[in-house]
Design a protein around this motif. Structure first.
Motif, PDB file in Angstrom:
ATOM      1  N   GLU A 110      61.529 -51.746  20.852  1.00 24.25           N
ATOM      2  CA  GLU A 110      61.298 -50.806  20.079  1.00 24.25           C
ATOM      3  C   GLU A 110      60.579 -51.520  18.580  1.00 24.25           C
ATOM      4  N   PHE A 111      59.906 -50.828  17.935  1.00 27.61           N
ATOM      5  CA  PHE A 111      59.436 -51.587  16.675  1.00 27.61           C
ATOM      6  C   PHE A 111      60.393 -51.518  15.905  1.00 27.61           C
ATOM      7  N   PRO A 112      60.919 -52.590  15.130  1.00 32.11           N
ATOM      8  CA  PRO A 112      61.937 -52.685  14.117  1.00 32.11           C
ATOM      9  C   PRO A 112      61.629 -52.221  12.836  1.00 32.11           C
ATOM     10  N   LYS A 113      61.911 -50.901  12.718  1.00 38.30           N
ATOM     11  CA  LYS A 113      61.610 -50.116  11.559  1.00 38.30           C
ATOM     12  C   LYS A 113      62.529 -50.691  10.458  1.00 38.30           C
ATOM     13  N   ALA A 114      63.801 -51.028  10.660  1.00 39.75           N
ATOM     14  CA  ALA A 114      64.514 -51.484   9.622  1.00 39.75           C
ATOM     15  C   ALA A 114      64.098 -52.866   9.148  1.00 39.75           C
ATOM     16  N   SER A 115      63.602 -53.714   9.855  1.00 42.13           N
ATOM     17  CA  SER A 115      62.949 -54.917   9.323  1.00 42.13           C
ATOM     18  C   SER A 115      61.586 -54.525   8.567  1.00 42.13           C
ATOM     19  N   TYR A 116      60.915 -53.752   9.099  1.00 41.29           N
ATOM     20  CA  TYR A 116      59.749 -53.284   8.292  1.00 41.29           C
ATOM     21  C   TYR A 116      60.199 -52.796   6.802  1.00 41.29           C
ATOM     22  N   ASP A 117      61.100 -51.999   6.817  1.00 38.21           N
ATOM     23  CA  ASP A 117      61.562 -51.399   5.676  1.00 38.21           C
ATOM     24  C   ASP A 117      62.106 -52.360   4.684  1.00 38.21           C
ATOM     25  N   ALA A 118      63.163 -53.390   5.302  1.00 39.83           N
ATOM     26  CA  ALA A 118      63.604 -54.606   4.597  1.00 39.83           C
ATOM     27  C   ALA A 118      62.355 -55.318   3.923  1.00 39.83           C
ATOM     28  N   SER A 169      57.165 -55.530  18.890  1.00 40.02           N
ATOM     29  CA  SER A 169      55.850 -55.529  18.323  1.00 40.02           C
ATOM     30  C   SER A 169      54.794 -54.937  19.514  1.00 40.02           C
ATOM     31  N   PRO A 170      54.567 -53.619  19.571  1.00 38.22           N
ATOM     32  CA  PRO A 170      53.764 -52.746  20.430  1.00 38.22           C
ATOM     33  C   PRO A 170      52.532 -53.231  20.456  1.00 38.22           C
ATOM     34  N   THR A 171      52.008 -53.535  21.787  1.00 33.56           N
ATOM     35  CA  THR A 171      50.728 -54.021  22.174  1.00 33.56           C
ATOM     36  C   THR A 171      50.133 -52.856  23.056  1.00 33.56           C
ATOM     37  N   ARG A 172      49.061 -52.365  22.574  1.00 35.31           N
ATOM     38  CA  ARG A 172      48.814 -51.123  23.546  1.00 35.31           C
ATOM     39  C   ARG A 172      47.217 -51.243  23.566  1.00 35.31           C
ATOM     40  N   GLU A 173      46.377 -50.313  24.540  1.00 32.74           N
ATOM     41  CA  GLU A 173      45.080 -50.274  24.469  1.00 32.74           C
ATOM     42  C   GLU A 173      44.640 -49.463  23.449  1.00 32.74           C
ATOM     43  N   VAL A 174      43.417 -49.209  23.096  1.00 34.12           N
ATOM     44  CA  VAL A 174      42.947 -48.053  22.061  1.00 34.12           C
ATOM     45  C   VAL A 174      41.809 -47.810  22.666  1.00 34.12           C
ATOM     46  N   TYR A 175      41.522 -46.221  22.868  1.00 34.58           N
ATOM     47  CA  TYR A 175      40.566 -45.767  23.391  1.00 34.58           C
ATOM     48  C   TYR A 175      39.807 -45.055  22.313  1.00 34.58           C
ATOM     49  N   VAL A 193      51.279 -47.809  15.761  1.00 30.16           N
ATOM     50  CA  VAL A 193      52.026 -47.825  14.473  1.00 30.16           C
ATOM     51  C   VAL A 193      51.100 -47.918  13.412  1.00 30.16           C
ATOM     52  N   SER A 194      49.921 -48.643  13.467  1.00 30.22           N
ATOM     53  CA  SER A 194      48.972 -48.667  12.528  1.00 30.22           C
ATOM     54  C   SER A 194      48.502 -47.623  12.348  1.00 30.22           C
ATOM     55  N   GLU A 195      48.053 -47.367  10.823  1.00 27.12           N
ATOM     56  CA  GLU A 195      47.448 -46.209  10.354  1.00 27.12           C
ATOM     57  C   GLU A 195      45.945 -46.647  10.557  1.00 27.12           C
ATOM     58  N   TYR A 196      45.620 -47.884  10.360  1.00 25.58           N
ATOM     59  CA  TYR A 196      43.853 -48.143  10.323  1.00 25.58           C
ATOM     60  C   TYR A 196      43.578 -49.291  11.134  1.00 25.58           C
ATOM     61  N   TYR A 197      42.348 -49.315  11.775  1.00 22.68           N
ATOM     62  CA  TYR A 197      41.892 -50.364  12.735  1.00 22.68           C
ATOM     63  C   TYR A 197      40.699 -50.887  12.405  1.00 22.68           C
TER      64      TYR A 197
END
Ligand code: CAA
Length: 386
Positions: free
Chosen positions: A42-50, A212-218, A167-171
């Motif tokens: 899972e994406f480490p949201k607590a680390s992102y926040d810190a 760190s999620p790695t996914r395809e983008v369509y 997770v990202s808003e922009y690409y």
């Protein structure tokens, strides 16, 4: 130059201070989540926040867009220190730089203001969409298309291996706008997660950097305004390559950080672990391994910092140095983390200790942002041009 004025070849004090500040945050608030992010994927949201609270989530964004305005060396140190604690979390500042660098290098003022500001504020992350299922090392053979339709472009295609996708808003998306012109027929665009027609594949099941999620983008008829093009039509491939010149330095820094984390852990362990009536650190065989690990690590760090200086100044030989630093540091990180597992013996091979995670995380640094075979192509071409 007088000896006292000549600060020969060492980091400025403010850079050491940044290292200390990042290390404090990461020791307290990032390292404690590293094993869990690896275990759960899972994406480490607590680390992102810190990282966000301390302004280390996208430190490279210039001050005029609300960023911390860290130079390339300071940014590398931030990424190194986050990676020392948690490689997956280090992709937060690293991929924010990768995704936004095309804008910083080639985007219009308006695009920069619109998209860099929310990333600087920590309200959005930014990913980079270059690779495709059939276009990895041979990036110019991509088939994702953008077709002009009045004041818009319409994108269709598939991107693969996209870090932080979903997770990202922009690409930043690279797409073919003139199929007859190969690398000169590729253009770069900003696409938003909320644009109709964009969707994401299932998370890849990876060896490492699992948090760190790695996914395809369509892209299915994704219609975007024409002013979302980054730079001029046909300049996308050069922008993609110029971006990687800078960001391969950040992958080198990530590799250095992972290796430092493994060396630090192994160093502590061999002084505690007793066999044959004494700490295993007393054996010369172990000492020689530690010495080699430390030596390779420091060589990797120095090359990385030299490359970061070239990135900051935009030196002509950055292409060579970015490739060399990424290649050398990632190969060194793979060796150092493998040796760290060896130093812990059977314990090193279990998930009760962090070094096997570091070894798995190190592997990706030899692969992404161009395999180390591609880095050698880049270096050789540069050498032969000189
Ligand atoms: N700066 C500016 N322009 C550049 C450039 C650079 N560093 N490198 C190439 N270009 C330009 C060239 O000048 C050339 O234009 P001209 O014909 O006018 O000279 C054009 O781009 C094409 O260049 P090449 O002929 O060198 O292109 P190529 O097809 O032979 O490919 C390559 C070269 C180095 C192999 C390149 O395709 C490459 O780097 N491949 C690897 C791709 C890669 O790194 N992918 C990583 C994806 S991102 C990722 O992993 C992120 C993640 O999620 C973490």
């Amino acid at each position: 130059m007088a000896a006292e004025q000549f600060d020969a070849y060492r980091l400025p004090e403010e850079h050491e201070a940044i290292r200390e500040a990042v290390r404090d945050v990461c020791t307290a608030k990032v390292a404690p989540h590293a094993a869990e992010a690896d275990e759960t994927g899972e994406f480490p949201k607590a680390s992102y926040d810190a990282l966000r609270a301390a302004d280390f989530h996208a430190p490279h964004i210039p001050v005029e867009y609300g960023g911390a305005g860290a130079d390339a060396l300071a940014t590398a140190i931030v990424i190194e220190e986050v990676a020392r604690a948690c490689a997956a979390s280090s992709l937060i500042p690293a991929v924010n730089k990768l995704g936004t660098m095309p804008l910083i290098l080639a985007g219009s003022e308006e695009l920069k203001r619109t998209y860099l500001t929310p990333v600087a504020a920590g309200d959005a992350m930014f990913s980079y969409c270059l690779s495709e299922p059939e276009a990895g090392s041979d990036a110019a053979s991509m088939t994702t298309k953008a077709v002009r339709d009045g004041d818009h472009w319409v994108l269709n295609g598939v991107k693969r291996w996209i870090t932080n996708a979903g997770v990202s808003e922009y690409y930043t998306v690279f797409a073919v706008t003139d199929p007859t012109a190969r690398s000169k027929g590729i253009s770069a665009f900003v696409v938003e997660k909320s644009d109709p027609g964009i969707s994401f594949g299932a998370p890849e099941k990876k060896l490492g950097i699992k948090g760190s999620p790695t996914r395809e983008v369509y892209f299915d008829n994704v219609r975007i305004p024409a002013d979302r093009m980054i730079g001029a039509e046909g300049t996308g491939f050069a922008t993609a390559m110029r971006t990687l010149d800078h960001t391969r330095v950040t992958i080198a820094a990530q590799a250095v950080g992972i290796a430092q984390g493994a060396l630090d852990y192994a160093k502590g362990y061999v002084q505690e672990r007793k066999q044959f009536g004494k700490p295993v650190a007393d054996f010369q065989g172990i000492q020689f391994m530690l010495a080699d690990m430390g030596m390779k690590l420091e060589a990797a760090r120095q090359l990385t910092y030299a490359a970061a200086g070239k990135s900051e100044r935009g030196d002509a030989d950055l292409t060579y140095f970015g490739a060399a630093a990424k290649c050398f540091a990632s190969d060194a990180a793979m060796e150092i983390t493998t040796d760290a597992v060896q130093l812990l013996g059977g314990y090193g091979y279990t998930r009760d200790y962090p070094v096997e995670r570091m070894m798995r995380d190190a592997k990706i640094t030899q692969i992404y942002e161009g395999t180390n075979q591609v880095q050698r192509i880049v270096m050789a071409r540069q050498l032969l041009k000189r």
